[in-house]
Design an enzyme around this catalytic site. Structure first.
Site, PDB file in Angstrom:
ATOM      1  CG  ASP A  49       3.915  55.229  43.932  1.00 52.47           C
ATOM      2  OD1 ASP A  49       2.874  55.698  44.444  1.00 52.47           O
ATOM      3  OD2 ASP A  49       4.829  54.702  44.574  1.00 52.47           O
ATOM      4  CB  ALA A  50       3.525  54.413  37.260  1.00 52.94           C
ATOM      5  CE1 TYR A  52       0.065  63.060  43.004  1.00 54.94           C
ATOM      6  CE2 TYR A  52       2.455  62.920  42.777  1.00 54.94           C
ATOM      7  CZ  TYR A  52       1.324  63.582  43.211  1.00 54.94           C
ATOM      8  OH  TYR A  52       1.467  64.782  43.859  1.00 54.94           O
ATOM      9  CG  ASP A  53       5.879  59.520  39.948  1.00 56.74           C
ATOM     10  OD1 ASP A  53       6.549  58.518  40.226  1.00 56.74           O
ATOM     11  OD2 ASP A  53       5.527  60.364  40.786  1.00 56.74           O
ATOM     12  CB  SER A  98      21.453  54.004  63.764  1.00 55.30           C
ATOM     13  OG  SER A  98      20.976  52.919  64.503  1.00 55.30           O
ATOM     14  CG  LEU A  99      27.094  55.024  63.758  1.00 55.25           C
ATOM     15  CD1 LEU A  99      27.880  56.313  63.585  1.00 55.25           C
ATOM     16  CD2 LEU A  99      27.996  53.822  63.509  1.00 55.25           C
ATOM     17  CD  GLU A 132      34.381  58.548  59.366  1.00 59.51           C
ATOM     18  OE1 GLU A 132      35.154  57.572  59.304  1.00 59.51           O
ATOM     19  OE2 GLU A 132      33.434  58.730  58.594  1.00 59.51           O
ATOM     20  CE  LYS A 134      26.410  60.261  64.981  1.00 58.93           C
ATOM     21  NZ  LYS A 134      25.297  61.044  64.515  1.00 58.93           N
ATOM     22  CG  ASP A 136      23.687  67.562  63.454  1.00 54.95           C
ATOM     23  OD1 ASP A 136      22.901  66.629  63.183  1.00 54.95           O
ATOM     24  OD2 ASP A 136      23.442  68.434  64.298  1.00 54.95           O
ATOM     25  NE  ARG A 155      19.630  55.245  59.461  1.00 57.64           N
ATOM     26  CZ  ARG A 155      18.815  54.987  60.476  1.00 57.64           C
ATOM     27  NH1 ARG A 155      17.762  55.756  60.670  1.00 57.64           N
ATOM     28  NH2 ARG A 155      19.023  53.971  61.286  1.00 57.64           N
ATOM     29  CE1 TYR A 242      28.020  57.706  56.865  1.00 61.42           C
ATOM     30  CE2 TYR A 242      28.345  60.080  56.726  1.00 61.42           C
ATOM     31  CZ  TYR A 242      27.519  58.994  56.966  1.00 61.42           C
ATOM     32  OH  TYR A 242      26.209  59.195  57.315  1.00 61.42           O
ATOM     33  CE  LYS A 331      25.334  62.479  69.111  1.00 57.78           C
ATOM     34  NZ  LYS A 331      24.080  61.733  69.170  1.00 57.78           N
ATOM     35  CB  CYS A 436       8.748 102.422  68.182  1.00 57.35           C
ATOM     36  SG  CYS A 436      10.498 102.444  67.741  1.00 57.35           S
ATOM     37  CB  CYS A 439      10.553 106.946  67.124  1.00 59.06           C
ATOM     38  SG  CYS A 439       9.331 105.837  66.428  1.00 59.06           S
ATOM     39  CB  CYS A 454       8.479 101.001  64.766  1.00 60.84           C
ATOM     40  SG  CYS A 454       8.591 102.782  64.628  1.00 60.84           S
ATOM     41  CB  CYS A 460      11.479 105.259  63.651  1.00 56.35           C
ATOM     42  SG  CYS A 460      12.267 104.102  64.789  1.00 56.35           S
TER      43      CYS A 460
HETATM   44  S1  IVH Z   1      28.863  55.519  59.628  1.00 56.08           S
HETATM   45  C1  IVH Z   1      26.845  51.400  59.748  1.00 56.08           C
HETATM   46  N1  IVH Z   1      30.056  57.848  59.662  1.00 56.08           N
HETATM   47  O1  IVH Z   1      25.191  59.160  62.038  1.00 56.08           O
HETATM   48  C2  IVH Z   1      27.300  52.747  60.127  1.00 56.08           C
HETATM   49  N2  IVH Z   1      27.744  57.791  60.124  1.00 56.08           N
HETATM   50  O2  IVH Z   1      23.988  57.897  64.341  1.00 56.08           O
HETATM   51  C3  IVH Z   1      26.940  53.758  59.149  1.00 56.08           C
HETATM   52  N3  IVH Z   1      26.753  60.000  60.479  1.00 56.08           N
HETATM   53  O3  IVH Z   1      22.794  57.363  60.252  1.00 56.08           O
HETATM   54  C4  IVH Z   1      27.162  55.143  59.608  1.00 56.08           C
HETATM   55  N4  IVH Z   1      28.588  61.154  60.187  1.00 56.08           N
HETATM   56  O4  IVH Z   1      23.584  59.603  59.308  1.00 56.08           O
HETATM   57  C5  IVH Z   1      28.906  57.196  59.835  1.00 56.08           C
HETATM   58  N5  IVH Z   1      31.219  59.839  59.589  1.00 56.08           N
HETATM   59  C6  IVH Z   1      30.088  59.182  59.758  1.00 56.08           C
HETATM   60  C7  IVH Z   1      28.897  59.858  60.043  1.00 56.08           C
HETATM   61  C8  IVH Z   1      27.739  59.118  60.233  1.00 56.08           C
HETATM   62  C9  IVH Z   1      27.306  61.220  60.430  1.00 56.08           C
HETATM   63  C10 IVH Z   1      25.342  59.737  60.785  1.00 56.08           C
HETATM   64  C11 IVH Z   1      24.633  58.832  59.833  1.00 56.08           C
HETATM   65  C12 IVH Z   1      24.076  57.726  60.663  1.00 56.08           C
HETATM   66  C13 IVH Z   1      24.049  58.351  62.013  1.00 56.08           C
HETATM   67  C14 IVH Z   1      24.105  57.302  63.090  1.00 56.08           C
END
Ligand code: IVH
Length: 814
Positions: A49-50, A52-53, A98-99, A132, A134, A136, A155, A242, A331, A436, A439, A454, A460
């Site tokens: 890696d080094a 290459y970089d 993840s959640l 709060e 979520k 996207d 991640r 967050y 969700k 078209c 025209c 067209c 046109c």
């Molecule tokens: S908390 C250990 N808070 O949702 C919990 N996640 O489905 C850490 N995400 O990978 C996540 N808004 O990318 C948290 N207000 C929020 C979020 C949030 C979006 C995403 C995050 C996570 C994914 C899990």
């Protein structure tokens, strides 16, 4: 691979002459491309890696010093191709989890009950929880060490992510240095794009002839995983903090909400819709509040996250497999619905593109009634998936089909699926028109293009109207009050065919056209009701004072735009691939309109021919090698005697690597034929005048060819001349005088990481600074990047202030 064992040159880049730089750049490019191939295609990395970089950094530094090396073929410019580099891997000190999800209210009650049970609390005991949005987007971990951003990582699989530090540094609004932070602080959150920025990015993609992104999340991902931080920099990513990863103990706050408030104090953006609730009902009430605001937030969210507020309780609750027991994502119901495709309309755009639009039986999708959806282009109807990729081996969408419509944020609704089992027996594949609809001219699709266009051009009406609409639009001539009705009415009356006509409009003729239109609309209404229109004596003479005023206002608004900046003028012409950004770049490069027209004319005469293109697209031959080869081949003709010619030929071939030579011989038959091809390419190579535009990092080949094609049409050149006779062009954007660097003398040295030297120079000049090539006692600042050499020493000698690129950006306000 012998080449990779070559030692990297350590000559200061400042000391190289352009030729030596070009040679080294070409060599490095080949080594990097080869390394990429081994890594990506053969999965057999040949470099560490080094190593290459180091190659990559040197390659970029060469381009920073010699911007002419940054052609379309540069590995730093190529976008959307297979990744030409890789991101270093980062092992997360604390895994990124993840959640688990909830969809129904019941599941939220269950979640709260589970938490209480686990903690041994009474079924009605208050448990404070945060709620709060979520977001996207993409989660990212920002590791600060001693208050400085050290590493930013995606991640990845939760345990190992990718190093995206350079790109994260381009995110506006992230603190670069933290005051009073612990030794190590990993702040985690979501990287996302606003709807507005998403639309602008897609507009730019289209301008550059690149496919648009399907949604803001994809665009954010594409931007973050962009190898070239300069491209990321022009895509305004944003961040909400967050949660956190590793933090040198002790934690400064005892609650989730306290931690987030602390992030805010440190300067991180946090989401303003975060609250603390005491029970499930309150969580759900907040969920509904956020849901109603979803469409107007300006960024995509896909639910609401609930988290136990007390960190001590979070600790006790711990994790189940990869998700915390103390949090859940509630969700939103997907913004999808099924309905029937009742018809397909074809819209004709300004450049003649035929765009199919789905006419749907109206259906409510996520609270909004939808009756139109985009079908993008011809191929989309033939085979479509939610990401625009073929689905189920390619099926067609037919009128009468039951389809699934999706709406994401305020993006145009899309058809993402077709219920084949519900297809009526009578449904036939949609035959995309080859003429078209506006025209009747042929509509053709060039090879490799997804769009059918067209060929009617000026005749046109649909294109003409779209061009006029573009001409008066906000970023072009910005003619206030010139709405669709005026355009349609005046166009139908034959008063405005081309932009110049706007400037010769007379009050009386506009008034007559409006009157005429009113009668026509009224007649149509009577006809629709099956009635005879009333007899009209004569047109009203007295006149409606409000209408008269509106017409006068319109004519005044047109008059006010008789003076227009060059960039708006260029953009207003509506030339394909010349968007706002390119128009500005052209106006900066050629501040005088005659200069610009002359440059386009000269470029048109120096356009490369087929023989040159044949070689320029030959795999393994980059632009620099080609330029050198062709130059050598171009000299062959001049060599008269046999022996001299043989020697010259072997010199030409000698410039090729072994593999390249073999590949060319295989393609052309023998060395004689290769030489002949090179000679033909030499005769057809682009002139400097063409390259002046095409090799410009901000203009490029696609825009250059489009300009040439536009002006090659006599009627376009005439329309531009007619317009020029009506308006006075003003210089592009005035230079600012109220900035921190106005009137200062600045010298750039070394390689810049966030922008090219040209961009940095243009930006400094726009802000009123003078950019100089050498350091003297008059210099105010030297901006030094990695690889800075003698100019840095000069700065020390003259006691000139030296800034890093980041400090410079901070000084000029990002
Ligand atoms: S908390 C250990 N808070 O949702 C919990 N996640 O489905 C850490 N995400 O990978 C996540 N808004 O990318 C948290 N207000 C929020 C979020 C949030 C979006 C995403 C995050 C996570 C994914 C899990």
């Amino acid at each position: 691979m012998a080449a990779t064992s070559d030692k990297l040159s350590d000559k200061p880049i400042d000391s190289l002459d352009p030729q030596a730089a070009a040679a080294e750049h070409a060599r490095l490019g080949e080594r990097i491309a080869e390394a990429d191939r081994l890594y990506y295609q053969d999965d057999a990395p040949a470099l560490t890696d080094a190593e290459y970089d180091a190659l990559r950094r040197r390659y970029e530094a060469l381009e920073a010093q010699f911007p002419a090396l940054r052609t379309e073929d540069s590995l730093t410019v190529k976008v959307g191709a297979a990744p030409s580099s890789k991101f270093a891997k980062v092992t997360h000190a604390v895994p990124m989890l993840s959640l688990s999800n909830a969809f129904a209210d019941e599941e939220v009650f269950d979640f709260v009950a589970r938490v209480r049970r686990f903690l041994g609390l009474a079924a009605d005991a208050p448990v404070a929880m945060t709620a709060e949005p979520k977001i996207d987007g993409l989660s990212c971990s920002l590791r600060y060490e001693n208050g400085r951003l050290a590493v930013a990582a995606t991640r990845g699989d939760g345990a190992v992510g990718e190093d995206v530090t350079a790109n994260v540094r381009t995110i506006a609004g992230l603190p670069h240095a933290l005051d009073g932070a612990p030794h190590v602080l990993e702040v985690r959150g979501e990287i996302y794009l606003s709807h507005e920025d998403f639309r602008a990015i897609n507009a730019r993609q289209e301008e550059r002839g690149l496919p648009p992104f399907a949604n803001p999340r994809n665009a954010a991902a594409g931007s973050l995983r962009q190898l070239d931080a300069r491209i990321t920099a022009e895509r305004p990513l944003r961040f909400f903090a967050y949660t956190w990863g590793a933090v040198t103990p002790p934690l400064p706050r005892e609650t989730q909400s306290g931690m987030v408030a602390w992030f805010r104090q440190l300067g991180f953006p946090v989401n303003p819709l975060t609250v603390v609730c005491q029970d499930a009902e309150a969580l759900l009430a907040h969920y509904r509040m956020i849901e109603t605001r979803r469409a107007s937030l300006g960024y995509d969210i896909d639910g609401v996250v609930y988290k136990v507020d007390s960190l001590a309780l979070q600790d006790r609750l711990g994790f189940v497999s990869r998700s915390p027991r103390w949090a859940i994502a509630h969700k939103f119901a997907a913004e999808k619905a099924t309905t029937v495709l009742e018809g397909i309309d074809i819209q004709v755009g300004r450049t003649g593109a035929l765009t199919p639009v789905a006419k749907l039986r109206p259906v409510t999708v996520g609270g909004v009634v939808v009756s139109n959806a985009t079908l993008h282009n011809e191929d989309y109807i033939k085979a479509v998936g939610s990401d625009g990729q073929p689905i189920r081996g390619g099926i067609d969408i037919r009128i009468g089909d039951t389809v699934t419509v999706q709406r994401a944020g305020d993006v145009i609704p899309q058809i993402i699926d077709v219920a084949l089992e519900q297809r009526p027996a009578t449904a036939v594949p949609y035959a995309f028109p080859t003429v078209c609809p506006a025209c009747g001219s042929h509509a053709v699709r060039d090879e490799g293009e997804s769009v059918r266009r067209c060929t009617g051009g000026l005749i046109c009406p649909a294109q003409s109207v779209e061009r006029l609409r573009h001409f008066v639009s906000r970023l072009a001539f910005d003619i206030e009050g010139f709405g669709d009705v005026y355009i349609q009415t005046l166009f139908q009356a034959g008063l405005i065919k081309a932009p110049a006509d706007l400037f010769t409009l007379k009050f009386d003729e506009v008034k007559a056209a409006i009157e005429q239109r009113r009668i026509q609309v009224s007649d149509e209404r009577y006809a629709a009701l099956g009635k005879e229109p009333p007899k009209r004596q004569s047109s009203r003479k007295s006149g409606d004072p409000d209408e008269d005023k509106a017409i006068k206002n319109l004519l005044n608004a047109i008059e006010a735009r008789r003076r227009v900046s060059l960039n708006r003028f260029i953009f207003g012409l509506g030339i394909r691939h010349i968007g706002e950004t390119t128009a500005k770049a052209l106006a900066r490069r050629f501040p005088d309109v005659d200069m610009l027209l002359a440059a386009i004319d000269a470029a048109a005469k120096g356009r490369p021919g087929e023989a040159w293109f044949a070689l320029s697209s030959f795999p393994g031959i980059g632009p620099v090698t080609l330029a050198r080869l062709v130059e050598a081949a171009g000299n062959l003709e001049a060599t008269a005697d046999e022996a001299g010619a043989a020697l010259a030929r072997s010199t030409v071939l000698g410039r090729l690597g072994k593999a390249q030579r073999a590949a060319l011989v295989e393609r052309y038959g023998d060395e004689e034929a290769v030489i002949a091809a090179l000679e033909a390419a030499a005769a057809a190579r682009p002139t400097d005048a063409y390259r002046l535009l095409a090799d410009d990092g901000e203009i490029g080949t696609v825009a250059t060819n489009s300009l040439i094609e536009f002006f090659a049409e006599a009627h376009n050149a005439e329309a531009v001349a007619a317009l020029l006779a009506q308006v006075t062009i003003e210089p592009p954007e005035a230079v600012a005088t109220q900035t921190a660097i106005a009137g200062k003398i600045v010298v750039f040295t070394g390689s810049l990481e966030l922008m090219t030297r040209d961009e940095a120079k243009a930006k400094a000049e726009r802000l009123g600074a003078k950019v100089s090539g050498s350091v003297s006692s008059k210099t105010d600042f030297v901006v030094a990047g990695p690889g800075a050499g003698s100019k840095l020493k000069d700065a020390e000698k003259h006691g000139v202030k030296v800034l890093s690129e980041a400090e410079w950006l901070a000084l000029i306000g990002g």
